[in-house]
Structure formats: C-alpha cells, structure tokens
Motif scaffolding. Sequence first.
Motif, PDB file in Angstrom:
ATOM      1  N   ILE A   1      12.908   3.727  -3.563  1.00  0.00           N
ATOM      2  CA  ILE A   1      13.680   4.511  -4.536  1.00  0.00           C
ATOM      3  C   ILE A   1      12.807   5.246  -5.547  1.00  0.00           C
ATOM      4  O   ILE A   1      13.315   6.042  -6.327  1.00  0.00           O
ATOM      5  CB  ILE A   1      14.742   3.659  -5.271  1.00  0.00           C
ATOM      6  N   LEU A   2      11.497   5.001  -5.526  1.00  0.00           N
ATOM      7  CA  LEU A   2      10.609   5.644  -6.492  1.00  0.00           C
ATOM      8  C   LEU A   2      10.664   7.156  -6.364  1.00  0.00           C
ATOM      9  O   LEU A   2      10.448   7.720  -5.297  1.00  0.00           O
ATOM     10  CB  LEU A   2       9.166   5.163  -6.293  1.00  0.00           C
ATOM     11  N   GLU A   3      10.987   7.809  -7.459  1.00  0.00           N
ATOM     12  CA  GLU A   3      10.975   9.270  -7.557  1.00  0.00           C
ATOM     13  C   GLU A   3       9.889   9.634  -8.575  1.00  0.00           C
ATOM     14  O   GLU A   3      10.088   9.440  -9.773  1.00  0.00           O
ATOM     15  CB  GLU A   3      12.325   9.796  -8.037  1.00  0.00           C
ATOM     16  N   PRO A   4       8.752  10.122  -8.113  1.00  0.00           N
ATOM     17  CA  PRO A   4       7.712  10.508  -9.077  1.00  0.00           C
ATOM     18  C   PRO A   4       8.254  11.532 -10.065  1.00  0.00           C
ATOM     19  O   PRO A   4       9.155  12.313  -9.732  1.00  0.00           O
ATOM     20  CB  PRO A   4       6.621  11.109  -8.201  1.00  0.00           C
ATOM     21  N   PRO A   5       7.736  11.545 -11.273  1.00  0.00           N
ATOM     22  CA  PRO A   5       8.207  12.517 -12.268  1.00  0.00           C
ATOM     23  C   PRO A   5       8.064  13.948 -11.771  1.00  0.00           C
ATOM     24  O   PRO A   5       7.104  14.284 -11.078  1.00  0.00           O
ATOM     25  CB  PRO A   5       7.294  12.264 -13.467  1.00  0.00           C
ATOM     26  N   GLY A   6       9.031  14.756 -12.133  1.00  0.00           N
ATOM     27  CA  GLY A   6       9.019  16.163 -11.763  1.00  0.00           C
ATOM     28  C   GLY A   6       8.128  16.966 -12.690  1.00  0.00           C
ATOM     29  O   GLY A   6       7.743  16.504 -13.772  1.00  0.00           O
ATOM     30  N   VAL A   7       7.826  18.182 -12.288  1.00  0.00           N
ATOM     31  CA  VAL A   7       6.952  19.046 -13.082  1.00  0.00           C
ATOM     32  C   VAL A   7       7.581  19.397 -14.434  1.00  0.00           C
ATOM     33  O   VAL A   7       6.875  19.768 -15.362  1.00  0.00           O
ATOM     34  CB  VAL A   7       6.558  20.336 -12.324  1.00  0.00           C
ATOM     35  N   ASP A   8       8.903  19.260 -14.543  1.00  0.00           N
ATOM     36  CA  ASP A   8       9.581  19.557 -15.800  1.00  0.00           C
ATOM     37  C   ASP A   8       9.647  18.356 -16.742  1.00  0.00           C
ATOM     38  O   ASP A   8      10.176  18.463 -17.844  1.00  0.00           O
ATOM     39  CB  ASP A   8      10.991  20.078 -15.523  1.00  0.00           C
ATOM     40  N   GLU A   9       9.097  17.211 -16.314  1.00  0.00           N
ATOM     41  CA  GLU A   9       9.063  16.026 -17.165  1.00  0.00           C
ATOM     42  C   GLU A   9       7.687  15.931 -17.813  1.00  0.00           C
ATOM     43  O   GLU A   9       6.680  16.278 -17.203  1.00  0.00           O
ATOM     44  CB  GLU A   9       9.325  14.761 -16.347  1.00  0.00           C
TER      45      GLU A   9
END
Length: 187
Positions: free
Chosen positions: A143-151
């Motif tokens: 379920i890990l979603e790495p942080p997006g470029v907008d974070e």
Amino acid sequence: MRRKDETISAQAIIIMGVSGSGKSTLAGLLGEQLGCPFFEGDSFHSKANVAKMRGGEPLTDADRWPWLDMLGEAIGKAVRQEGVAVAACSALKRAYRDRLRAAIGLPTSFVLLEVGREELVRRLGNRPGHYMPAILIDSQLAILEPPGVDERATVIDSTVSPAQEADRVLQWLFAEGTDRKRPAQAG
C-alpha cells in the motif's frame, strides 16, 4: 559544514515509511538535534489497533482515521507552541498524509525512509516484544504510495547510519529556507 545562522521555519516534520525502516530512531534523533518535541506515532494507536496488528491483521483505513487525527492534532499543538515538532508515522498512503496535514493545520514536511524488504524483515526480527510482526511487511509495502512531486517531501536511503540520515534530512530542511536555528555540527 553547518553554518550557525541557518534556521528552519515553523512546521511539522514526519518521518515516514514501513515498519522497521528506522522512523522512530531518526525522528527521535532529529527531535534532539532540533530541540523540539518528538512524537512516536505508534503510541497513539488504540488498544484495538495494536491487538489487530499483534494478531497479524493489517489495519484498515477506518482503523487509521482516528489514529491519524489524534496524532495530527498533538503534532499541530506542539508546532503552534514550540515552532517545530518531529513525528514517526508510517503515513503510507497519500490519503493518510493528507489527513495528517489537515489535522496538523500547519506546514508539514515528509521524509520517506527507503529500505529493502529483506533488511526490513531482519530489523523486525531484532525487535523482541514489538507488536508489529514481520508478516505485515508485505501488506505495508503493497500500500506504500511514495510522496508525489506536489508534496513537500524527500526520500532518503535508510541503510546508512542514523547520524547520516539526520544530516541528510537537515540539509534538505535547511535548503528549503527557514527560521529555527540549525544545530551546530558535532566534532
């Protein structure tokens, strides 16, 4: 070499990643170096959540919402009082990070600790008495979603020493421009 005039703006700093990635170690070290409060996200889990995890059952989003709200409110209060606070929290999904940001109500930075599955299993095997069994690693990695470029986030390798991790995080934070004094370099 660190300059004594470097500072960090008022914010929450969340050290995130799967169990065994070293979140608590790094967050505690950063709290000491920055002279700010440190929150262990695990201590905010309900007894029911801990029992589920101890039994090898992954938490659902419904299990996590109250936990994230309580943790985020405590962090936000500390940032308003102290200027900066650091927390260790898995924050595996974007929705969890969004929930934390909303509960904190102030600028929030995330640091994702990356480490391979085999090392995670090894580390968890060296934590006797902890409620998080190694069998839940795969569900967390899934379920890990790495942080997006907008974070506002960075990713660091968690196979280096905690001191090296802390230095990398501090370099990143102080590069962002800011108002709390950077700790003097040891040695």
